[in-house]
Design a protein around this motif. Structure first.
Motif, short mmCIF file in Angstrom:
data_model
loop_
_atom_site.label_atom_id
_atom_site.label_comp_id
_atom_site.label_asym_id
_atom_site.label_seq_id
_atom_site.Cartn_x
_atom_site.Cartn_y
_atom_site.Cartn_z
N VAL A 10 1.93 -8.01 5.87
CA VAL A 10 2.12 -8.39 7.31
C VAL A 10 1.38 -9.54 7.57
N THR A 11 2.00 -10.73 8.02
CA THR A 11 1.36 -12.01 8.26
C THR A 11 0.61 -12.00 9.75
N GLY A 12 -0.20 -12.39 9.87
CA GLY A 12 -0.85 -12.44 11.18
C GLY A 12 -1.12 -11.03 11.63
N GLY A 13 -1.47 -10.28 10.70
CA GLY A 13 -1.79 -8.78 10.86
C GLY A 13 -2.96 -8.21 11.45
N SER A 14 -3.86 -9.21 12.04
CA SER A 14 -5.28 -8.60 12.18
C SER A 14 -5.60 -8.75 13.89
N ILE A 21 1.97 -3.80 14.47
CA ILE A 21 3.17 -3.55 13.40
C ILE A 21 2.56 -3.00 12.14
N ALA A 22 1.27 -3.31 11.75
CA ALA A 22 0.52 -3.08 10.76
C ALA A 22 0.19 -1.46 11.02
N SER A 75 -1.25 -9.93 -8.12
CA SER A 75 -2.46 -9.39 -9.05
C SER A 75 -2.76 -7.88 -8.86
N LEU A 76 -2.73 -7.84 -7.41
CA LEU A 76 -3.08 -6.59 -6.76
C LEU A 76 -1.80 -5.31 -7.12
N HIS A 77 -0.50 -5.64 -6.96
CA HIS A 77 0.41 -4.85 -6.74
C HIS A 77 1.53 -5.19 -7.71
N GLY A 78 1.85 -6.30 -7.77
CA GLY A 78 2.97 -6.74 -8.66
C GLY A 78 4.32 -7.00 -7.93
N ARG A 79 4.25 -6.58 -6.68
CA ARG A 79 5.49 -6.46 -6.02
C ARG A 79 5.17 -6.33 -4.57
N ILE A 80 6.24 -6.80 -3.82
CA ILE A 80 6.17 -6.54 -2.43
C ILE A 80 7.50 -5.81 -1.94
N ASP A 81 7.32 -4.75 -1.16
CA ASP A 81 8.50 -3.99 -0.78
C ASP A 81 9.10 -4.28 0.68
N VAL A 82 8.11 -4.86 1.38
CA VAL A 82 8.31 -5.14 2.94
C VAL A 82 7.30 -6.36 3.06
N LEU A 83 8.27 -7.42 3.76
CA LEU A 83 7.35 -8.58 4.18
C LEU A 83 7.81 -8.49 5.79
N VAL A 84 6.70 -8.69 6.44
CA VAL A 84 6.74 -8.83 8.12
C VAL A 84 6.23 -10.20 8.38
N ALA A 85 7.01 -11.22 8.52
CA ALA A 85 6.52 -12.67 8.75
C ALA A 85 6.30 -12.64 10.17
N ASN A 86 5.25 -12.22 10.77
CA ASN A 86 4.86 -12.38 12.20
C ASN A 86 3.84 -13.40 12.60
N ILE A 211 7.25 -4.93 31.10
CA ILE A 211 7.16 -5.51 29.88
C ILE A 211 6.98 -4.42 28.71
N GLY A 212 6.90 -5.10 27.39
CA GLY A 212 6.87 -3.99 26.36
C GLY A 212 5.27 -3.58 25.86
N GLU A 213 5.23 -2.80 25.32
CA GLU A 213 3.98 -2.52 24.58
C GLU A 213 4.07 -2.73 22.96
N PRO A 214 2.83 -3.16 22.39
CA PRO A 214 2.79 -3.18 21.13
C PRO A 214 3.56 -2.51 20.22
N GLN A 215 3.12 -1.25 20.47
CA GLN A 215 3.57 -0.01 19.64
C GLN A 215 5.02 -0.01 19.64
N GLU A 216 5.74 -0.28 20.68
CA GLU A 216 7.12 -0.26 20.89
C GLU A 216 7.76 -1.31 19.94
N ILE A 217 7.12 -2.27 19.57
CA ILE A 217 7.66 -3.46 18.84
C ILE A 217 7.50 -3.04 17.34
N GLY A 218 6.19 -2.65 17.14
CA GLY A 218 5.78 -1.91 15.62
C GLY A 218 7.07 -1.00 15.17
N ARG A 219 7.43 -0.04 16.26
CA ARG A 219 8.56 0.82 16.02
C ARG A 219 9.89 0.13 15.54
#
Length: 246
Positions: A10-14, A21-22, A75-86, A211-219
């Motif tokens: 998840v980019t911008g996941g902090s 989303i994270a 190096s850590l995982h060798g793959r990405i299963d899901v990318l969220v370009a946030n 307006i929306g709540e962050p957890q709704e967008i995460g789902r």
């Protein structure tokens, strides 16, 4: 909608929407990698997520940062299963007050950053993997002062339409999740002293009345990223309480 043992970036996941989303992914068992530019926010996010989480400081507008990010992920995982370009940003500037510096900041993050994030991640993604790009309803209804921001989100829609053809047959899906206004600190900061009044006006436009709540967008992101959406590809899903549909 389970992500047990899935490698999710998840980019911008902090903070803000990215952190929500994270958190949704973490609650569904993902092995998370989050990015952000501020080390202190990344540390706080890792502590709050309570999941196998790795934080990597990176600015998505910097191609060399992205190259380092994907090298570390490999190096850590060798793959990405899901990318969220946030990772993204917005600034309010009406026509006549748009500066070159602001224009470049917004396009470099929202369009260049997403382009090279997706391009860099693809070699690590196999059949059945999924990409979700975070757009905005500003792509079709930006409102006053958000022309440049809205243009970047409209550009993402055009990119996705082309990219699903470019990678046809790969088994990797790319979809766009476009939220309406969401109750985050970044929205309030962008609206500044007019935040309360503007949020009330935005709430009245929603057919749900808020307006929306962050957890709704995460789902919603989790749905598009999951095997539950395995036959959904190339769509722009609006999550805005119906405001864009009326």
């Amino acid at each position: 909608m389970q992500f047990k043992n899935k490698i999710v970036l998840v980019t911008g996941g902090s903070s803000g929407l990215g952190l929500a989303i994270a958190r949704e992914m973490a609650e569904q068992g993902a092995h998370l990698i989050i990015t952000g530019r501020q080390h202190d926010q990344l540390d706080e996010a890792v502590a709050s997520l309570g999941s196998p989480t790795v934080a990597i400081a990176a600015d998505v507008s910097c191609v060399s940062d992205l190259a380092r990010l994907f090298s570390e992920v490999e190096s850590l995982h060798g793959r990405i299963d899901v990318l969220v370009a946030n990772a993204g940003m917005g600034e309010i500037a009406s026509l006549g007050a748009i500066t070159e510096a602001s224009f470049e900041r917004i396009f470099n993050t929202n369009v260049k950053g997403v382009t090279f994030t997706v391009q860099g991640a693809l070699p690590l993604m196999a059949k059945g993997s999924s990409i979700v790009i975070i757009g905005s309803t500003a792509s079709i209804n930006p409102g006053s002062g958000l022309s440049v921001y809205g243009a970047t989100k409209a550009a993402l829609r055009a990119l996705v339409r082309s990219w699903i053809l470019d990678i046809k047959g790969s088994g990797v899906r790319i979809n766009l999740l476009s939220p309406g206004p969401v109750n985050t600190e970044s929205l309030k900061n962008m609206l500044s002293e007019n935040a309360e009044q503007v949020i009330q006006s935005l709430s009245e436009k929603s057919t749900i009345g808020r307006i929306g709540e962050p957890q709704e967008i995460g789902r919603a992101v989790a749905f598009l990223a999951s095997d539950a959406a395995s036959y959904i590809n190339g769509v722009e899903l609006f999550a805005d309480g119906g405001a864009s549909q009326v």
